[in-house]
Write a protein that holds these residues in place. Structure first.
Motif, PDB file in Angstrom:
ATOM      1  N   TYR A  77      36.087  30.411  34.815  1.00 36.10           N
ATOM      2  CA  TYR A  77      36.628  29.173  35.574  1.00 36.10           C
ATOM      3  C   TYR A  77      35.841  27.994  35.318  1.00 36.10           C
ATOM      4  O   TYR A  77      36.453  26.674  35.399  1.00 36.10           O
ATOM      5  CB  TYR A  77      36.542  29.592  36.884  1.00 36.10           C
ATOM      6  N   THR A  78      34.621  28.065  34.913  1.00 41.49           N
ATOM      7  CA  THR A  78      33.792  26.695  34.367  1.00 41.49           C
ATOM      8  C   THR A  78      34.298  26.223  33.100  1.00 41.49           C
ATOM      9  O   THR A  78      34.498  25.024  32.929  1.00 41.49           O
ATOM     10  CB  THR A  78      32.350  27.125  34.177  1.00 41.49           C
ATOM     11  N   THR A  91      33.484  35.715  36.005  1.00 41.71           N
ATOM     12  CA  THR A  91      34.482  34.759  36.864  1.00 41.71           C
ATOM     13  C   THR A  91      33.857  33.451  36.811  1.00 41.71           C
ATOM     14  O   THR A  91      34.552  32.573  36.356  1.00 41.71           O
ATOM     15  CB  THR A  91      34.747  35.160  38.141  1.00 41.71           C
ATOM     16  N   LYS A  92      32.670  33.143  36.927  1.00 44.89           N
ATOM     17  CA  LYS A  92      32.021  31.813  36.945  1.00 44.89           C
ATOM     18  C   LYS A  92      32.172  31.111  35.753  1.00 44.89           C
ATOM     19  O   LYS A  92      32.657  30.007  35.470  1.00 44.89           O
ATOM     20  CB  LYS A  92      30.822  32.001  37.512  1.00 44.89           C
ATOM     21  N   LYS A  93      32.024  32.048  34.529  1.00 50.53           N
ATOM     22  CA  LYS A  93      32.062  31.456  33.226  1.00 50.53           C
ATOM     23  C   LYS A  93      33.283  31.086  32.838  1.00 50.53           C
ATOM     24  O   LYS A  93      33.519  30.238  32.230  1.00 50.53           O
ATOM     25  CB  LYS A  93      31.494  32.478  32.239  1.00 50.53           C
ATOM     26  N   ARG A 127      35.684  28.050  40.663  1.00 51.17           N
ATOM     27  CA  ARG A 127      34.322  28.111  39.928  1.00 51.17           C
ATOM     28  C   ARG A 127      33.165  28.241  41.029  1.00 51.17           C
ATOM     29  O   ARG A 127      32.371  28.850  40.850  1.00 51.17           O
ATOM     30  CB  ARG A 127      34.145  27.196  38.931  1.00 51.17           C
ATOM     31  N   ASP A 128      33.435  27.370  41.950  1.00 52.22           N
ATOM     32  CA  ASP A 128      32.138  27.015  42.794  1.00 52.22           C
ATOM     33  C   ASP A 128      32.234  28.150  43.963  1.00 52.22           C
ATOM     34  O   ASP A 128      31.279  28.646  44.408  1.00 52.22           O
ATOM     35  CB  ASP A 128      32.425  25.667  43.498  1.00 52.22           C
ATOM     36  N   ARG A 129      33.351  28.895  43.892  1.00 54.92           N
ATOM     37  CA  ARG A 129      33.160  30.088  44.981  1.00 54.92           C
ATOM     38  C   ARG A 129      33.127  31.458  44.330  1.00 54.92           C
ATOM     39  O   ARG A 129      33.016  32.514  44.980  1.00 54.92           O
ATOM     40  CB  ARG A 129      34.525  30.238  45.823  1.00 54.92           C
ATOM     41  N   ALA A 130      33.014  31.579  42.715  1.00 51.09           N
ATOM     42  CA  ALA A 130      32.834  32.495  42.036  1.00 51.09           C
ATOM     43  C   ALA A 130      31.759  33.535  42.603  1.00 51.09           C
ATOM     44  O   ALA A 130      30.567  32.998  42.640  1.00 51.09           O
ATOM     45  CB  ALA A 130      32.875  32.453  40.804  1.00 51.09           C
ATOM     46  N   LYS A 131      31.848  34.633  42.675  1.00 49.57           N
ATOM     47  CA  LYS A 131      30.628  35.743  43.352  1.00 49.57           C
ATOM     48  C   LYS A 131      30.115  36.503  41.895  1.00 49.57           C
ATOM     49  O   LYS A 131      29.000  37.010  41.989  1.00 49.57           O
ATOM     50  CB  LYS A 131      31.535  36.650  44.148  1.00 49.57           C
TER      51      LYS A 131
END
Length: 465
Positions: free
Chosen positions: A203-204, A199-201, A191-195
């Motif tokens: 894994y969050t 993807t960020k949503k 999540r913290d590395r998502a670009k």
């Protein structure tokens, strides 16, 4: 920290002079980079098998289980053989994750994630077979607790089918929770590395608000130990329950008190072989040679030697009883002089060669530390364990107490297709897992870097000299 000291003479569990940042990069790379051609080719091949198997299952449901090679004498064939085989394959995941966690074995940290995933995917395949074996799959829900207006709360407790429901559902639910909980810190890392926002949503959501605080880690470790304590009895109970499908019957060769421990040892034996198969592939494809080292491979081969020895003792016991009983019926059980020279001699000797002769090569250090040989032996063991289940079911059923009903079993193309379909389904699930989830627990690896990392062990060695 003195309690965490590890002797310099011990092999490092992380090689290549890694830093904390290196571990993060190496574990995240297979997820963040584009898939290679080998992965796509493997996925398409697995999908072809899966679609073919799904078609065979649909044909079975539409036509009835008469599409299989079953007959009046042999009413369990490839279906239950494959069911027991898949449950056995899933056994090593719980052992590596739960039991070795309780015993504080650090070498498990590089292999437990894939073993847990393998457990879940294998149990999914196993669950397919009892369902389609019912014939009328649309009433399969009768094996679950139902509202009282349907009749009694539970089905018939005398039915092995109900025991299998308990075994599979318990094993699947506990293993899934254990696996997912261990993934949470790694989901937060991705999540913290998502670009990309998408993807960020994702894994969050999967990370459940993990922030890496001390309180989070405390709860994480406490829950890991609780779940490990719950899962440890499963190692013994699940395949014991499956063995009761046979041991509680009055069929020759099945009514044996040795079955529960023998099935458990055999399941761990085949499960570790499958873990070796998958890890050696993942190690090469995902470039994880620095984390899944030769030391890990050798330790797992030693476990295979141990459980293989237990299985060998069980085989010898069964063979001796078949001979010593003097019964003409016991003389044609799956491990007996009659089976060795009878019409199923090829299945008997496949079992002996694959499960006894070939794994014995691991007694030699040169062979158990050879990657190619380990991969070959792991495949052979799983073939042998399939033959073991086939022999237990088909050989024992083919010669019952009434000579007039003696018969042979011949699988149909539908039998073979359903089996190949589950292998394809399993492969699809594992390939997708390797592309979306970290295949090694990076947080756990970082916790042992200063204890078992090659750089730090070298420094410790110099200080102690």
């Amino acid at each position: 920290m003195s309690g965490h000291y590890e002797a310099p003479i011990r092999e490092p569990l992380i090689i290549g002079h890694k830093t904390y940042h290196d571990i993060t990069e190496d574990i995240a790379r297979p997820i963040e980079e584009r898939a290679g051609k080998l992965w796509w080719v493997s996925l398409y091949a697995a999908l072809v098998l899966f679609i073919y198997g799904f078609g065979c299952i649909a044909y079975t449901i539409g036509t009835g289980i008469g599409a299989w090679g079953l007959n009046r004498t042999i009413n369990w064939g490839w279906d239950i053989t494959n069911f027991v085989w898949w449950v056995g394959i899933g056994h090593a995941g719980t052992l590596i994750s739960a039991v070795l966690l309780l015993f504080r074995q650090r070498w498990r940290m590089s292999v437990n994630r894939s073993a847990e995933a393998m457990t879940i995917f294998a149990v999914v395949q196993a669950a397919i077979f009892p369902v389609i074996h019912m014939g009328r799959v649309w009433v399969g829900y009768w094996v679950f607790p139902l509202p009282n207006q349907f009749g009694s709360l539970w089905g018939n407790f005398n039915s092995p089918l109900l025991w299998d429901v308990f075994a599979i559902s318990t094993y699947f639910s506990v293993s899934t929770v254990f696996w997912f909980m261990g993934l949470i810190p790694d989901f937060a890392m991705i999540r913290d590395r998502a670009k990309t926002p998408w993807t960020k949503k994702i894994y969050t959501f999967l990370a459940f608000g993990w922030g890496g605080k001390a309180k989070h880690w405390q709860r994480f470790e406490e829950l890991s130990l609780v779940l490990a304590g719950l899962a440890t009895p499963l190692v013994f109970s699940v395949h014991t329950t499956v063995s009761f499908d046979f041991a509680t019957s009055v069929i020759k060769g099945w009514h044996s008190t040795i079955y529960p421990p023998y099935f458990v040892a055999g399941a761990i034996f085949s499960g570790f072989a499958m873990v070796q198969t998958l890890l050696l592939v993942a190690r090469k494809v995902c470039h994880l040679e620095d984390y899944i080292t030769m030391y890990h491979i050798e330790i797992m081969n030693i476990v295979i030697i141990l459980t293989g020895g237990m299985v060998t003792v069980a085989y010898a016991t069964e063979y001796f009883i078949g001979w010593y009983s003097g019964s003409r019926f016991e003389d044609f059980t799956y491990l007996s002089p009659g089976a060795a020279v009878g019409p199923y001699w090829w299945a008997f000797w496949s079992l002996i060669i694959c499960n006894l002769v070939v794994p014995a090569s691991f007694w030699f250090k040169k062979l158990r530390t050879n990657i190619i040989w380990t991969f070959i032996v792991a495949l052979i063991i799983n073939i042998g364990m399939w033959f073991e289940r086939f022999d237990i079911i088909v050989i024992n059923l083919s010669r019952d107490y009434l000579p007039g009903s003696w018969t042979m079993f011949k699988p149909t193309i539908i039998d073979v297709g359903v089996y190949l379909g589950t292998i394809g389904f399993f492969s699809v699930l594992f390939l997708l897992y390797a592309r979306t989830f970290p295949v090694i627990a990076q947080a756990e690896l970082k916790s042992i870097l200063k204890i078992s990392g090659e750089t730090y062990k070298a420094k410790e060695g110099d200080e102690h000299h």
